[in-house]
Design a protein around this motif. Sequence first.
Motif, PDB file in Angstrom:
ATOM      1  N   LEU A   3     -12.625 -26.902   4.148  1.00  0.00           N
ATOM      2  CA  LEU A   3     -13.468 -26.912   3.165  1.00  0.00           C
ATOM      3  C   LEU A   3     -14.612 -26.012   3.409  1.00  0.00           C
ATOM      4  CD1 LEU A   3     -14.087 -30.858   3.111  1.00  0.00           C
ATOM      5  CD2 LEU A   3     -13.608 -29.363   1.215  1.00  0.00           C
ATOM      6  N   GLU A   4     -15.164 -25.775   2.292  1.00  0.00           N
ATOM      7  CA  GLU A   4     -16.398 -24.831   2.235  1.00  0.00           C
ATOM      8  C   GLU A   4     -17.528 -25.149   3.348  1.00  0.00           C
ATOM      9  OE1 GLU A   4     -17.519 -21.641   2.336  1.00  0.00           O
ATOM     10  OE2 GLU A   4     -16.900 -20.969   0.599  1.00  0.00           O
ATOM     11  N   ARG A   5     -18.291 -24.272   3.337  1.00  0.00           N
ATOM     12  CA  ARG A   5     -19.472 -24.227   4.489  1.00  0.00           C
ATOM     13  C   ARG A   5     -20.224 -25.418   3.861  1.00  0.00           C
ATOM     14  NH1 ARG A   5     -23.050 -21.275   7.271  1.00  0.00           N
ATOM     15  NH2 ARG A   5     -21.985 -19.330   6.657  1.00  0.00           N
ATOM     16  N   ASP A   6     -20.755 -26.483   4.710  1.00  0.00           N
ATOM     17  CA  ASP A   6     -21.852 -27.636   4.183  1.00  0.00           C
ATOM     18  C   ASP A   6     -23.032 -26.880   4.245  1.00  0.00           C
ATOM     19  OD1 ASP A   6     -23.374 -29.444   4.124  1.00  0.00           O
ATOM     20  OD2 ASP A   6     -22.116 -30.970   5.522  1.00  0.00           O
ATOM     21  N   PHE A   7     -23.707 -26.647   3.056  1.00  0.00           N
ATOM     22  CA  PHE A   7     -25.265 -26.087   2.995  1.00  0.00           C
ATOM     23  C   PHE A   7     -26.053 -26.986   3.030  1.00  0.00           C
ATOM     24  CE2 PHE A   7     -22.708 -22.335   1.268  1.00  0.00           C
ATOM     25  CZ  PHE A   7     -23.411 -21.535   1.712  1.00  0.00           C
ATOM     26  N   GLY A   8     -25.639 -28.187   3.433  1.00  0.00           N
ATOM     27  CA  GLY A   8     -26.623 -29.437   3.649  1.00  0.00           C
ATOM     28  C   GLY A   8     -27.872 -29.562   2.212  1.00  0.00           C
ATOM     29  N   ALA A   9     -28.933 -29.266   2.307  1.00  0.00           N
ATOM     30  CA  ALA A   9     -30.052 -29.754   1.526  1.00  0.00           C
ATOM     31  C   ALA A   9     -29.779 -28.675   0.216  1.00  0.00           C
ATOM     32  CB  ALA A   9     -31.435 -29.714   2.118  1.00  0.00           C
TER      33      ALA A   9
END
Length: 182
Positions: A84-90
């Motif tokens: 999966l792509e990066r987790d950019f959070g907020a």
Amino acid sequence: MRLVAAVTFVRHPRVADAYRGVCYGRADVPLGPEGIAESLAIAERLAREPFRRVVCSGAARTLALARRVCELTGLGLAIEPALLERDFGAWELRTWDDIHAEVGDAMNGLIDAPEAYRRPGGETTHQLRDRAMGWYERRPTDGPVLVVAHGGPIAAIRGTLAGRSAREWLDLIPPPGGVVSL
């Protein structure tokens, strides 16, 4: 029979226009009409290659292409969340302009401090790298594998294998629908 690389990566085609200029890393955004048409065309071409396996991240924007290749070839589909792509959070589903207005050039921490910089609730660049490389190190090796994934994990794997710094990974992100063989 044609010879193909051990792993061939395809970055998902273009997402819906509503998401242009939006940070959508881990968010499950759909392909737009152009992206769907690109998926079908790319799948037709890739289905002629002698892949033994098809793997995708499981995000909607990767599934259309991966499923079409499987329909054309009779191969099964493996879902691999490590791709999966990066987790950019907020930051997810906010515009890049709004994010920049809030944090300014601190955004550069993504590439200048890859081991430590993270958005609230997100992951560092090195966490993305470790997750993607974990899959690569345990990937199937019984024949050519087609992987439909995202720019971040593809660039992280390519950059790590080439011994390049995280700052140089930006140049290794294929365009939407781009194909890269290792």
